[in-house]
Scaffold this motif. Structure first.
Motif, PDB file in Angstrom:
ATOM      1  N   ARG A   1      46.486  84.977  31.741  1.00  0.00           N
ATOM      2  CA  ARG A   1      47.209  86.203  31.428  1.00  0.00           C
ATOM      3  C   ARG A   1      47.917  86.044  30.079  1.00  0.00           C
ATOM      4  O   ARG A   1      48.720  85.126  29.909  1.00  0.00           O
ATOM      5  CB  ARG A   1      48.250  86.522  32.498  1.00  0.00           C
TER       6      ARG A   1
ATOM      7  N   ARG B   1      50.309  88.449  28.108  1.00  0.00           N
ATOM      8  CA  ARG B   1      50.968  89.710  28.439  1.00  0.00           C
ATOM      9  C   ARG B   1      51.966  90.129  27.363  1.00  0.00           C
ATOM     10  O   ARG B   1      52.497  89.311  26.614  1.00  0.00           O
ATOM     11  CB  ARG B   1      51.683  89.588  29.787  1.00  0.00           C
TER      12      ARG B   1
ATOM     13  N   PRO C   1      55.576  89.946  31.102  1.00  0.00           N
ATOM     14  CA  PRO C   1      55.040  91.308  31.018  1.00  0.00           C
ATOM     15  C   PRO C   1      55.790  92.132  29.982  1.00  0.00           C
ATOM     16  O   PRO C   1      56.970  91.889  29.701  1.00  0.00           O
ATOM     17  CB  PRO C   1      55.250  91.862  32.431  1.00  0.00           C
TER      18      PRO C   1
ATOM     19  N   SER D   1      48.224  93.826  27.552  1.00  0.00           N
ATOM     20  CA  SER D   1      48.129  92.562  28.283  1.00  0.00           C
ATOM     21  C   SER D   1      46.667  92.300  28.586  1.00  0.00           C
ATOM     22  O   SER D   1      45.922  93.206  28.971  1.00  0.00           O
ATOM     23  CB  SER D   1      48.946  92.613  29.579  1.00  0.00           C
TER      24      SER D   1
ATOM     25  N   THR E   1      43.923  90.057  30.748  1.00  0.00           N
ATOM     26  CA  THR E   1      43.653  89.193  31.900  1.00  0.00           C
ATOM     27  C   THR E   1      42.185  88.808  31.853  1.00  0.00           C
ATOM     28  O   THR E   1      41.304  89.676  31.846  1.00  0.00           O
ATOM     29  CB  THR E   1      43.971  89.905  33.222  1.00  0.00           C
TER      30      THR E   1
ATOM     31  N   ASP F   1      51.712  96.992  32.704  1.00  0.00           N
ATOM     32  CA  ASP F   1      52.026  95.741  33.385  1.00  0.00           C
ATOM     33  C   ASP F   1      52.686  95.940  34.749  1.00  0.00           C
ATOM     34  O   ASP F   1      53.174  94.975  35.345  1.00  0.00           O
ATOM     35  CB  ASP F   1      52.939  94.879  32.501  1.00  0.00           C
TER      36      ASP F   1
ATOM     37  N   ASP G   1      47.795  95.237  38.966  1.00  0.00           N
ATOM     38  CA  ASP G   1      47.453  93.838  38.713  1.00  0.00           C
ATOM     39  C   ASP G   1      45.938  93.657  38.813  1.00  0.00           C
ATOM     40  O   ASP G   1      45.355  93.803  39.888  1.00  0.00           O
ATOM     41  CB  ASP G   1      48.162  92.938  39.721  1.00  0.00           C
TER      42      ASP G   1
END
Length: 435
Positions: free
Chosen positions: A25, A27, A54, A87, A89, A118, A123
Protein backbone atom coordinates in the motif's frame (compact mmCIF):
# COMPACT_ATOMS: atom_id res chain seq x y z
CA UNK A 1 -0.86 -7.51 9.02
CA UNK A 2 1.35 -4.55 8.15
CA UNK A 3 4.86 -5.81 8.82
CA UNK A 4 7.42 -3.63 7.08
CA UNK A 5 7.91 -0.99 4.44
CA UNK A 6 9.26 -0.88 0.93
CA UNK A 7 10.68 2.06 -1.03
CA UNK A 8 9.49 2.53 -4.60
CA UNK A 9 11.40 4.82 -6.93
CA UNK A 10 8.77 6.56 -9.06
CA UNK A 11 8.80 9.70 -11.21
CA UNK A 12 6.80 11.46 -8.47
CA UNK A 13 9.58 10.70 -5.94
CA UNK A 14 10.81 7.88 -3.71
CA UNK A 15 7.63 6.50 -2.14
CA UNK A 16 7.81 4.67 1.16
CA UNK A 17 5.01 2.08 1.04
CA UNK A 18 3.72 -0.42 3.59
CA UNK A 19 3.70 -4.17 3.10
CA UNK A 20 0.31 -5.48 4.25
CA UNK A 21 0.31 -9.26 3.88
CA UNK A 22 -0.03 -10.04 0.19
CA UNK A 23 -0.32 -6.41 -0.94
CA UNK A 24 1.73 -3.23 -0.92
CA UNK A 25 0.00 0.00 0.00
CA UNK A 26 1.32 3.41 -1.01
CA UNK A 27 -1.26 5.80 0.39
CA UNK A 28 -2.03 9.49 0.53
CA UNK A 29 0.23 10.46 -2.39
CA UNK A 30 -0.46 14.02 -3.49
CA UNK A 31 -1.20 14.18 -7.23
CA UNK A 32 -2.11 17.87 -7.38
CA UNK A 33 -2.68 21.01 -5.33
CA UNK A 34 -5.49 23.50 -5.70
CA UNK A 35 -6.46 26.78 -4.16
CA UNK A 36 -10.10 27.00 -3.10
CA UNK A 37 -12.43 27.24 -6.11
CA UNK A 38 -9.45 26.95 -8.49
CA UNK A 39 -8.38 24.29 -10.96
CA UNK A 40 -5.87 21.68 -9.78
CA UNK A 41 -2.19 22.01 -10.64
CA UNK A 42 -0.35 18.71 -11.09
CA UNK A 43 2.15 18.05 -8.29
CA UNK A 44 5.80 18.20 -9.44
CA UNK A 45 8.27 15.49 -8.41
CA UNK A 46 9.68 15.60 -4.89
CA UNK A 47 12.52 13.70 -3.24
CA UNK A 48 10.64 11.52 -0.73
CA UNK A 49 6.97 10.71 -0.13
CA UNK A 50 5.74 8.95 3.01
CA UNK A 51 2.96 6.73 1.70
CA UNK A 52 2.28 4.78 4.87
CA UNK A 53 -0.80 6.69 6.04
CA UNK A 54 -4.17 7.18 4.31
CA UNK A 55 -4.93 10.51 2.72
CA UNK A 56 -7.72 12.77 4.03
CA UNK A 57 -11.15 13.05 2.51
CA UNK A 58 -12.65 16.24 1.17
CA UNK A 59 -14.47 18.28 3.85
CA UNK A 60 -17.92 16.78 4.42
CA UNK A 61 -20.45 15.79 7.01
CA UNK A 62 -20.24 12.32 8.53
CA UNK A 63 -23.55 11.55 6.86
CA UNK A 64 -24.96 12.16 3.41
CA UNK A 65 -27.52 15.00 3.72
CA UNK A 66 -29.00 14.15 0.33
CA UNK A 67 -30.13 10.70 1.41
CA UNK A 68 -30.52 11.19 5.16
CA UNK A 69 -27.92 8.50 5.70
CA UNK A 70 -26.74 7.49 9.11
CA UNK A 71 -24.03 5.22 7.71
CA UNK A 72 -20.63 6.88 8.13
CA UNK A 73 -18.71 6.50 4.87
CA UNK A 74 -15.47 7.89 6.30
CA UNK A 75 -15.00 5.94 9.51
CA UNK A 76 -12.04 7.48 11.32
CA UNK A 77 -10.58 9.19 8.25
CA UNK A 78 -9.66 12.86 8.61
CA UNK A 79 -10.79 15.57 6.19
CA UNK A 80 -8.96 18.50 4.63
CA UNK A 81 -9.18 20.81 1.65
CA UNK A 82 -5.68 19.51 0.85
CA UNK A 83 -7.21 16.19 -0.21
CA UNK A 84 -6.00 15.64 -3.77
CA UNK A 85 -4.40 12.27 -3.09
CA UNK A 86 -4.15 8.85 -4.66
CA UNK A 87 -3.41 5.52 -3.00
CA UNK A 88 -1.93 2.53 -4.80
CA UNK A 89 -2.61 -1.06 -3.73
CA UNK A 90 -0.58 -3.68 -5.59
CA UNK A 91 0.40 -7.34 -5.12
CA UNK A 92 3.63 -7.67 -3.16
CA UNK A 93 5.19 -9.71 -5.97
CA UNK A 94 4.65 -7.15 -8.74
CA UNK A 95 8.36 -7.08 -9.47
CA UNK A 96 8.26 -10.83 -10.16
CA UNK A 97 5.66 -10.55 -12.93
CA UNK A 98 6.87 -11.06 -16.48
CA UNK A 99 4.61 -8.26 -17.68
CA UNK A 100 3.04 -5.17 -16.18
CA UNK A 101 -0.28 -5.60 -14.37
CA UNK A 102 -3.64 -4.12 -15.38
CA UNK A 103 -4.67 -1.01 -13.46
CA UNK A 104 -8.12 -0.24 -12.05
CA UNK A 105 -8.66 3.38 -10.99
CA UNK A 106 -11.43 3.60 -8.36
CA UNK A 107 -13.56 6.77 -8.19
CA UNK A 108 -15.76 6.65 -5.10
CA UNK A 109 -19.41 7.57 -4.90
CA UNK A 110 -21.42 9.48 -2.32
CA UNK A 111 -23.68 11.87 -4.29
CA UNK A 112 -20.64 14.12 -4.89
CA UNK A 113 -20.82 15.22 -1.25
CA UNK A 114 -19.48 12.25 0.72
CA UNK A 115 -16.83 9.55 0.73
CA UNK A 116 -13.08 9.31 0.13
CA UNK A 117 -10.71 7.08 -1.78
CA UNK A 118 -9.06 5.82 1.39
CA UNK A 119 -12.29 5.12 3.28
CA UNK A 120 -12.22 1.65 4.80
CA UNK A 121 -15.39 0.62 2.97
CA UNK A 122 -13.40 0.79 -0.29
CA UNK A 123 -10.44 -1.30 0.86
CA UNK A 124 -9.26 -3.06 -2.34
CA UNK A 125 -7.03 -5.61 -0.58
CA UNK A 126 -9.10 -8.66 -1.56
CA UNK A 127 -9.74 -7.45 -5.11
CA UNK A 128 -6.01 -6.90 -5.67
CA UNK A 129 -5.01 -10.19 -4.05
CA UNK A 130 -7.52 -12.32 -5.96
CA UNK A 131 -7.49 -10.67 -9.37
CA UNK A 132 -3.82 -9.75 -9.68
CA UNK A 133 -4.56 -6.15 -10.57
CA UNK A 134 -3.34 -2.82 -9.22
CA UNK A 135 -5.98 -0.52 -7.75
CA UNK A 136 -5.49 3.24 -7.59
CA UNK A 137 -8.01 4.95 -5.29
CA UNK A 138 -8.71 8.62 -6.00
CA UNK A 139 -9.85 11.32 -3.58
CA UNK A 140 -11.26 14.50 -5.11
CA UNK A 141 -13.08 17.67 -4.00
CA UNK A 142 -16.77 17.39 -3.20
CA UNK A 143 -19.87 19.52 -2.81
CA UNK A 144 -19.52 23.29 -3.01
CA UNK A 145 -15.73 22.96 -2.97
CA UNK A 146 -15.65 20.62 -5.96
CA UNK A 147 -18.66 21.33 -8.14
CA UNK A 148 -20.24 24.74 -7.53
CA UNK A 149 -18.10 27.28 -5.67
CA UNK A 150 -19.90 30.62 -5.67
CA UNK A 151 -21.89 29.67 -8.75
CA UNK A 152 -19.45 31.03 -11.32
CA UNK A 153 -18.90 28.90 -14.45
CA UNK A 154 -15.19 28.63 -13.72
CA UNK A 155 -16.04 27.02 -10.36
CA UNK A 156 -17.87 24.13 -12.05
CA UNK A 157 -16.47 20.63 -12.52
CA UNK A 158 -13.39 21.15 -10.33
CA UNK A 159 -13.83 17.68 -8.84
CA UNK A 160 -13.89 16.21 -12.35
CA UNK A 161 -10.69 18.11 -13.17
CA UNK A 162 -9.17 16.64 -10.01
CA UNK A 163 -9.94 13.16 -11.33
CA UNK A 164 -8.32 13.97 -14.69
CA UNK A 165 -5.22 15.19 -12.86
CA UNK A 166 -5.16 11.90 -10.92
CA UNK A 167 -5.37 9.96 -14.20
CA UNK A 168 -2.38 11.91 -15.50
CA UNK A 169 -0.52 10.91 -12.32
CA UNK A 170 -1.33 7.29 -13.08
CA UNK A 171 0.09 7.57 -16.58
CA UNK A 172 3.32 9.10 -15.30
CA UNK A 173 3.88 6.86 -12.28
CA UNK A 174 2.05 3.55 -12.31
CA UNK A 175 4.77 1.66 -14.18
CA UNK A 176 7.04 2.14 -11.16
CA UNK A 177 4.49 0.18 -9.09
CA UNK A 178 4.34 -2.65 -11.64
CA UNK A 179 1.29 -1.36 -13.50
CA UNK A 180 0.64 -1.05 -17.22
CA UNK A 181 -0.25 2.55 -18.18
CA UNK A 182 -1.63 1.25 -21.49
CA UNK A 183 -4.16 -0.97 -19.67
CA UNK A 184 -6.14 1.31 -17.36
CA UNK A 185 -9.79 0.82 -16.42
CA UNK A 186 -11.71 3.53 -14.60
CA UNK A 187 -14.44 2.28 -12.28
CA UNK A 188 -16.94 4.04 -10.09
CA UNK A 189 -20.14 3.43 -8.17
CA UNK A 190 -23.10 5.81 -7.95
CA UNK A 191 -21.75 9.37 -8.29
CA UNK A 192 -18.37 7.80 -9.06
CA UNK A 193 -19.96 5.97 -11.99
CA UNK A 194 -21.58 9.20 -13.12
CA UNK A 195 -18.11 10.80 -13.07
CA UNK A 196 -16.64 7.91 -15.09
CA UNK A 197 -19.35 8.29 -17.72
CA UNK A 198 -18.53 11.98 -18.06
CA UNK A 199 -14.79 11.37 -18.16
CA UNK A 200 -15.52 9.48 -21.38
CA UNK A 201 -16.55 12.77 -23.04
CA UNK A 202 -14.37 15.22 -21.13
CA UNK A 203 -11.61 17.18 -22.81
CA UNK A 204 -7.99 16.29 -22.07
CA UNK A 205 -8.67 12.61 -21.32
CA UNK A 206 -7.31 11.03 -24.52
CA UNK A 207 -5.24 7.92 -23.76
CA UNK A 208 -5.64 8.29 -19.99
CA UNK A 209 -7.84 5.17 -19.69
CA UNK A 210 -9.08 2.37 -21.90
CA UNK A 211 -12.12 0.71 -20.28
CA UNK A 212 -14.97 1.87 -18.06
CA UNK A 213 -17.01 0.20 -15.29
CA UNK A 214 -20.22 1.99 -14.35
CA UNK A 215 -21.85 0.58 -11.20
CA UNK A 216 -25.28 2.00 -10.37
CA UNK A 217 -24.78 5.18 -12.37
CA UNK A 218 -27.73 7.53 -11.64
CA UNK A 219 -27.83 8.73 -15.25
CA UNK A 220 -31.54 9.53 -14.97
CA UNK A 221 -30.61 12.53 -12.83
CA UNK A 222 -28.71 14.21 -15.67
CA UNK A 223 -30.44 16.84 -17.77
CA UNK A 224 -33.51 18.94 -17.04
CA UNK A 225 -31.76 20.53 -14.07
CA UNK A 226 -31.53 24.14 -15.27
CA UNK A 227 -34.07 25.56 -12.75
CA UNK A 228 -32.37 23.67 -9.90
CA UNK A 229 -28.91 24.81 -10.97
CA UNK A 230 -30.12 28.41 -11.18
CA UNK A 231 -31.62 28.24 -7.68
CA UNK A 232 -28.42 26.72 -6.29
CA UNK A 233 -26.21 29.34 -7.95
CA UNK A 234 -28.29 32.21 -6.52
CA UNK A 235 -27.70 30.91 -3.00
CA UNK A 236 -24.05 30.12 -3.71
CA UNK A 237 -23.41 33.73 -4.76
CA UNK A 238 -23.58 34.64 -1.08
CA UNK A 239 -20.69 32.34 -0.10
CA UNK A 240 -17.59 34.14 1.15
CA UNK A 241 -14.66 32.53 -0.72
CA UNK A 242 -12.52 33.07 2.39
CA UNK A 243 -15.02 31.49 4.79
CA UNK A 244 -14.03 28.72 7.19
CA UNK A 245 -14.63 25.12 6.19
CA UNK A 246 -17.46 24.88 8.73
CA UNK A 247 -19.12 27.91 7.19
CA UNK A 248 -18.67 26.44 3.71
CA UNK A 249 -20.43 23.24 4.80
CA UNK A 250 -23.22 25.27 6.41
CA UNK A 251 -23.62 27.21 3.16
CA UNK A 252 -23.67 23.90 1.30
CA UNK A 253 -26.70 22.89 3.37
CA UNK A 254 -28.46 26.10 2.30
CA UNK A 255 -27.62 25.40 -1.32
CA UNK A 256 -29.01 21.89 -0.98
CA UNK A 257 -32.28 23.23 0.43
CA UNK A 258 -32.57 25.50 -2.61
CA UNK A 259 -32.01 22.47 -4.83
CA UNK A 260 -35.18 20.78 -3.57
CA UNK A 261 -37.05 22.53 -6.40
CA UNK A 262 -35.42 19.89 -8.58
CA UNK A 263 -37.40 17.02 -7.06
CA UNK A 264 -35.57 13.72 -7.63
CA UNK A 265 -32.63 15.63 -9.12
CA UNK A 266 -31.93 17.12 -5.69
CA UNK A 267 -30.69 13.68 -4.66
CA UNK A 268 -27.48 14.44 -6.54
CA UNK A 269 -27.66 18.20 -6.93
CA UNK A 270 -23.90 18.65 -6.67
CA UNK A 271 -22.22 17.23 -9.72
CA UNK A 272 -21.06 17.94 -13.23
CA UNK A 273 -22.21 20.97 -15.22
CA UNK A 274 -22.53 20.72 -18.99
CA UNK A 275 -21.05 23.48 -21.11
CA UNK A 276 -18.36 24.25 -18.53
CA UNK A 277 -14.81 22.98 -19.08
CA UNK A 278 -14.07 20.13 -19.61
CA UNK A 279 -17.58 19.04 -20.66
CA UNK A 280 -19.56 19.78 -23.83
CA UNK A 281 -22.94 21.47 -23.82
CA UNK A 282 -25.85 19.20 -22.92
CA UNK A 283 -27.10 19.31 -26.51
CA UNK A 284 -23.77 17.86 -27.67
CA UNK A 285 -23.46 14.99 -25.19
CA UNK A 286 -25.22 12.35 -27.30
CA UNK A 287 -22.82 12.97 -30.16
CA UNK A 288 -19.84 13.02 -27.80
CA UNK A 289 -20.75 9.67 -26.21
CA UNK A 290 -21.37 8.20 -29.66
CA UNK A 291 -17.93 9.34 -30.81
CA UNK A 292 -16.33 7.90 -27.68
CA UNK A 293 -18.03 4.51 -27.98
CA UNK A 294 -15.39 2.78 -30.10
CA UNK A 295 -12.61 3.94 -27.75
CA UNK A 296 -13.96 2.37 -24.56
CA UNK A 297 -15.41 -1.01 -23.64
CA UNK A 298 -18.08 -0.50 -20.99
CA UNK A 299 -19.31 -2.78 -18.21
CA UNK A 300 -22.52 -1.48 -16.64
CA UNK A 301 -24.05 -2.91 -13.47
CA UNK A 302 -26.96 -2.04 -11.25
CA UNK A 303 -28.83 -3.62 -8.37
CA UNK A 304 -32.42 -4.83 -8.62
CA UNK A 305 -33.86 -2.62 -5.86
CA UNK A 306 -31.58 0.44 -5.98
CA UNK A 307 -33.96 2.90 -4.34
CA UNK A 308 -34.53 0.66 -1.32
CA UNK A 309 -31.25 2.08 -0.01
CA UNK A 310 -32.79 5.55 0.21
CA UNK A 311 -36.36 4.53 0.99
CA UNK A 312 -35.11 2.89 4.15
CA UNK A 313 -34.61 6.32 5.70
CA UNK A 314 -38.11 7.58 4.92
CA UNK A 315 -40.44 6.60 7.80
CA UNK A 316 -43.52 6.39 5.57
CA UNK A 317 -41.76 3.90 3.32
CA UNK A 318 -40.59 1.86 6.27
CA UNK A 319 -44.11 1.59 7.62
CA UNK A 320 -45.20 0.11 4.30
CA UNK A 321 -42.74 -2.68 4.67
CA UNK A 322 -43.02 -5.86 6.66
CA UNK A 323 -39.75 -7.75 6.92
CA UNK A 324 -41.56 -11.05 6.40
CA UNK A 325 -44.23 -10.09 3.86
CA UNK A 326 -43.30 -8.05 0.79
CA UNK A 327 -45.40 -4.92 0.50
CA UNK A 328 -46.68 -4.58 -3.10
CA UNK A 329 -47.15 -0.84 -2.65
CA UNK A 330 -43.58 -0.31 -1.44
CA UNK A 331 -42.07 -2.61 -4.05
CA UNK A 332 -43.98 -0.81 -6.79
CA UNK A 333 -42.63 2.50 -5.53
CA UNK A 334 -39.06 1.17 -5.31
CA UNK A 335 -39.32 -0.30 -8.81
CA UNK A 336 -40.74 2.89 -10.31
CA UNK A 337 -38.14 5.26 -8.88
CA UNK A 338 -35.32 2.80 -9.61
CA UNK A 339 -36.45 2.80 -13.22
CA UNK A 340 -36.61 6.60 -13.39
CA UNK A 341 -33.18 7.19 -11.85
CA UNK A 342 -31.20 4.15 -12.98
CA UNK A 343 -32.80 1.70 -15.39
CA UNK A 344 -34.17 3.68 -18.34
CA UNK A 345 -31.26 6.10 -18.68
CA UNK A 346 -28.71 3.30 -18.30
CA UNK A 347 -30.39 1.30 -21.06
CA UNK A 348 -30.42 4.36 -23.32
CA UNK A 349 -26.72 4.93 -22.57
CA UNK A 350 -25.93 1.28 -23.34
CA UNK A 351 -28.02 1.16 -26.51
CA UNK A 352 -26.36 4.31 -27.86
CA UNK A 353 -22.93 2.89 -26.98
CA UNK A 354 -23.56 -0.38 -28.82
CA UNK A 355 -25.24 1.26 -31.83
CA UNK A 356 -22.21 3.54 -32.14
CA UNK A 357 -19.83 0.59 -32.41
CA UNK A 358 -18.84 0.20 -28.76
CA UNK A 359 -18.52 -3.08 -26.86
CA UNK A 360 -20.29 -3.57 -23.55
CA UNK A 361 -22.51 -5.58 -21.26
CA UNK A 362 -25.18 -4.70 -18.71
CA UNK A 363 -25.50 -6.75 -15.52
CA UNK A 364 -28.26 -6.87 -12.92
CA UNK A 365 -27.36 -7.85 -9.36
CA UNK A 366 -30.52 -9.66 -8.33
CA UNK A 367 -32.45 -9.93 -5.11
CA UNK A 368 -31.60 -12.75 -2.74
CA UNK A 369 -35.28 -12.98 -1.95
CA UNK A 370 -34.69 -13.14 1.81
CA UNK A 371 -37.16 -10.37 2.70
CA UNK A 372 -34.47 -8.00 3.95
CA UNK A 373 -35.44 -4.38 3.46
CA UNK A 374 -32.05 -3.54 1.88
CA UNK A 375 -31.84 -6.68 -0.25
CA UNK A 376 -30.27 -5.80 -3.64
CA UNK A 377 -30.34 -2.11 -2.72
CA UNK A 378 -28.05 0.63 -3.97
CA UNK A 379 -24.48 0.06 -2.72
CA UNK A 380 -25.28 -3.59 -2.05
CA UNK A 381 -22.46 -4.55 -4.42
CA UNK A 382 -19.81 -2.71 -2.39
CA UNK A 383 -19.45 -5.36 0.36
CA UNK A 384 -18.95 -7.93 -2.42
CA UNK A 385 -16.28 -5.91 -4.21
CA UNK A 386 -14.52 -4.59 -1.10
CA UNK A 387 -15.17 -7.15 1.67
CA UNK A 388 -14.06 -6.44 5.22
CA UNK A 389 -15.08 -6.34 8.85
CA UNK A 390 -16.37 -2.78 8.42
CA UNK A 391 -19.50 -4.14 6.74
CA UNK A 392 -20.51 -6.52 9.52
CA UNK A 393 -22.36 -3.84 11.48
CA UNK A 394 -23.82 -2.27 8.34
CA UNK A 395 -27.34 -2.61 7.00
CA UNK A 396 -25.66 -3.70 3.73
CA UNK A 397 -24.00 -6.78 5.23
CA UNK A 398 -24.52 -9.83 3.02
CA UNK A 399 -23.58 -12.29 5.72
CA UNK A 400 -22.55 -15.73 4.50
CA UNK A 401 -23.84 -14.98 1.01
CA UNK A 402 -20.85 -12.68 0.47
CA UNK A 403 -18.50 -15.69 0.60
CA UNK A 404 -20.16 -17.06 -2.54
CA UNK A 405 -21.30 -13.95 -4.40
CA UNK A 406 -18.23 -11.79 -3.70
CA UNK A 407 -15.62 -13.87 -5.58
CA UNK A 408 -17.97 -14.15 -8.58
CA UNK A 409 -18.44 -10.39 -8.89
CA UNK A 410 -14.77 -9.63 -8.26
CA UNK A 411 -13.79 -12.13 -10.95
CA UNK A 412 -16.02 -10.37 -13.46
CA UNK A 413 -14.40 -7.02 -12.62
CA UNK A 414 -10.91 -8.52 -12.66
CA UNK A 415 -11.30 -10.18 -16.05
CA UNK A 416 -12.76 -7.04 -17.58
CA UNK A 417 -9.94 -4.87 -16.20
CA UNK A 418 -7.34 -7.37 -17.37
CA UNK A 419 -8.45 -8.10 -20.92
CA UNK A 420 -11.78 -6.44 -21.58
CA UNK A 421 -13.56 -9.79 -21.25
CA UNK A 422 -17.29 -9.18 -20.98
CA UNK A 423 -19.45 -11.68 -19.07
CA UNK A 424 -21.98 -13.47 -21.27
CA UNK A 425 -23.23 -16.14 -18.86
CA UNK A 426 -25.37 -15.24 -15.82
CA UNK A 427 -24.40 -16.24 -12.29
CA UNK A 428 -27.41 -18.03 -10.74
CA UNK A 429 -28.74 -16.19 -7.72
CA UNK A 430 -26.42 -13.22 -8.23
CA UNK A 431 -26.24 -11.74 -11.72
CA UNK A 432 -28.51 -11.59 -14.74
CA UNK A 433 -27.13 -10.51 -18.14
CA UNK A 434 -29.23 -7.65 -19.52
CA UNK A 435 -27.40 -7.07 -22.79
Amino acid sequence: MISDSRDIDAPCGRVRASVDGTVIRARGIRYARARRFARPIDEPPVDVIDGREPGPGSPQYRRDPNAGMTFDQLGGLSTSEDCLRVSVTAPTDTVEHDSALPVLVWIHGGAYVAGAGDAEIYDPHTLVEEQDVIVVSVTYRLGVLGFLGTGKPEHSNLGLLDQISALRWVQRNIAAFGGDPSNVTIAGQSAGADACAHLMIAEATDDLFHRVILASAPLGLAGGTEPMNWAMAKVAEKIDPAASVDDILAAQDEVHRAALVGGLHAGMCFGVHYGAYPLPAKSDTDAAWSQAARRYDVLMTRTEREIAFFAGFVPAFRRLHDRHLTSPMLESLISGITSAVYTRAAKAFYDRHRMSGGQGTRLLIVSRGDGSFFDAAHSGDLPLLFPGDVWHDSFLDYGGTAQIAGPELRTIWGRFATSGALPRVPVPGLIDILG
